[in-house]
Design a protein around this motif. Structure first.
Motif, short mmCIF file in Angstrom:
data_model
loop_
_atom_site.label_atom_id
_atom_site.label_comp_id
_atom_site.label_asym_id
_atom_site.label_seq_id
_atom_site.Cartn_x
_atom_site.Cartn_y
_atom_site.Cartn_z
N THR A 77 -47.33 58.24 -4.73
CA THR A 77 -46.69 58.00 -3.45
C THR A 77 -46.33 59.30 -2.75
OG1 THR A 77 -44.63 57.73 -4.68
CG2 THR A 77 -45.75 55.73 -3.96
N TYR A 79 -48.41 52.26 2.01
CA TYR A 79 -47.53 51.14 1.65
C TYR A 79 -48.00 50.49 0.35
CZ TYR A 79 -45.15 46.65 1.83
OH TYR A 79 -44.40 45.55 1.52
N HIS A 112 -47.09 52.67 -2.51
CA HIS A 112 -45.66 52.59 -2.76
C HIS A 112 -45.32 51.33 -3.54
CE1 HIS A 112 -41.32 52.67 -2.15
NE2 HIS A 112 -41.40 51.46 -1.61
N ARG A 113 -45.93 50.19 -3.14
CA ARG A 113 -45.67 48.93 -3.82
C ARG A 113 -46.17 48.96 -5.26
NH1 ARG A 113 -41.86 45.99 -2.86
NH2 ARG A 113 -42.96 44.29 -3.92
N GLU A 114 -47.33 49.57 -5.48
CA GLU A 114 -47.88 49.64 -6.83
C GLU A 114 -47.00 50.51 -7.73
OE1 GLU A 114 -51.90 50.92 -6.38
OE2 GLU A 114 -52.62 48.92 -5.85
N MET A 115 -46.52 51.63 -7.17
CA MET A 115 -45.64 52.50 -7.95
C MET A 115 -44.33 51.78 -8.27
SD MET A 115 -45.20 55.42 -9.40
CE MET A 115 -46.50 56.42 -8.70
N GLN A 116 -43.79 51.05 -7.29
CA GLN A 116 -42.55 50.32 -7.49
C GLN A 116 -42.74 49.22 -8.55
OE1 GLN A 116 -40.93 47.98 -4.13
NE2 GLN A 116 -39.07 49.21 -4.36
N ALA A 117 -43.89 48.53 -8.47
CA ALA A 117 -44.17 47.45 -9.43
C ALA A 117 -44.30 48.00 -10.85
CB ALA A 117 -45.44 46.72 -9.03
N SER A 118 -44.95 49.16 -10.98
CA SER A 118 -45.11 49.76 -12.32
C SER A 118 -43.76 50.18 -12.89
CB SER A 118 -46.06 50.95 -12.26
OG SER A 118 -45.51 52.00 -11.49
N ARG A 119 -42.87 50.67 -12.03
CA ARG A 119 -41.54 51.06 -12.49
C ARG A 119 -40.75 49.83 -12.93
NH1 ARG A 119 -39.96 55.38 -7.66
NH2 ARG A 119 -41.12 57.16 -8.52
N ASP A 120 -40.88 48.73 -12.16
CA ASP A 120 -40.18 47.49 -12.52
C ASP A 120 -40.68 46.96 -13.86
OD1 ASP A 120 -38.76 47.65 -10.18
OD2 ASP A 120 -40.01 46.22 -9.08
N ARG A 130 -39.30 49.09 -16.61
CA ARG A 130 -37.87 48.81 -16.79
C ARG A 130 -37.67 47.52 -17.60
NH1 ARG A 130 -36.60 48.42 -11.81
NH2 ARG A 130 -36.51 50.66 -11.44
#
Length: 287
Positions: free
Chosen positions: A222, A264, A267-275, A278
């Motif tokens: 990102t 975008y 960003h969503r893929e990075m956010q999904a991988s972090r979720d 977690r």
């Protein structure tokens, strides 16, 4: 990533300078053959002692697909403005997202679908079918884009177990083999000047792949991907200052929309991988 964008634009500028005098297959073959020679030391140094089942097949498929994409890219590069080739090429991450959903089983949620839709609208703004004739150069680059996306998906799979230098080396070998029959069929003896220019493309492209890998290692995608979009700015400036190409506002409008969509999606893929990471961490802590 900024250096990568300079190197790739320098490479495209050289191909544009060579024009359509040399057959696209021959030019692409020479570029990848020289690339094999450049990457050879790192290739042999980092070669694995043994291969997993199916890995060589993946390398072969990637070399073939990428080689066909390169032919189309060389053809487009000689016929349409540099900025237009670059802008259409930005559709690749959108095809990667679709490919990951179809072939890798990744979920394609509504936000990603919206991002993909915006990207395709951006491509339509650049091409403007119905308002202008869509030429062969545009079609060639449009066809090359999903092929490069397929190559990227395979590379993503290979990076799980393979050394980056070896991956680049195998790509160069695969593309060289794929391009050889067409190059022989269309062969004409290149001039010393053409060999010199194509040698430079091999140098710029090989170093560019190395700096791109380093960028991905140093920061999240990102952060690096938006910097990579500077390539459209450098491509437009090169086209205007060196090749007297007109600045097409539709190319920048469509390119901007594609950039927004791919950023975008990243960003969503990075956010999904972090979720996911977690949740996995929380599950392990409960155990």
């Amino acid at each position: 990533m900024i250096l990568t964008s300079f190197l790739f634009v320098a490479m495209t500028g050289i191909v544009r300078h060579l024009g359509s005098d040399m057959p696209a297959m021959e030019a692409a073959f020479i570029r990848y053959f020289l690339g094999c020679l450049l990457i050879a030391p790192l290739f042999f140094k980092n070669r694995p002692k043994k291969f997993e089942p199916g890995i060589l097949k993946l390398y072969g498929i990637r070399g073939f697909v990428h080689g066909i994409g390169v032919i189309l890219w060389f053809y487009a590069m000689a016929r349409i403005p540099i900025a237009e080739v670059t802008a259409i090429g930005y559709v690749a991450p959108i095809f990667v997202t679709l490919g990951a959903a179809i072939f890798l089983g990744e979920k394609l949620r509504i936000r990603r679908i919206m991002g993909v839709g915006c990207g395709f609208v951006g491509a339509l703004i650049i091409l403007r079918p119905g308002f202008q004739d869509v030429n062969l150069g545009q079609l060639a680059q449009l066809c090359a884009t999903p092929l490069f996306a397929c190559s990227f998906l395979i590379a993503k799979r290979l990076t799980d177990t393979q050394n980056p230098s070896f991956i680049v080396g195998m790509l160069s070998i695969g593309c060289t083999i794929t391009l050889l029959p067409g190059a022989i069929y269309q062969w004409r003896t290149p001039t010393a000047e053409e060999i010199g220019w194509l040698s430079l493309t091999a140098v710029f492209a090989t170093i560019g792949h190395v700096t791109l890998t380093k960028a991905f290692q140093a920061a999240p995608i990102t952060v690096t991907q938006p910097l990579g979009f500077l390539q459209l700015v450098w491509a437009a400036l090169l086209g205007i200052l060196v090749f007297n190409e007109a600045l097409d506002p539709f190319v920048f409008a469509g390119g901007g929309l594609i950039i927004a969509a791919t950023t975008y999606i990243s960003h969503r893929e990075m956010q999904a991988s972090r979720d996911t990471a977690r949740l996995e961490k929380a599950r392990l802590s409960e155990l």
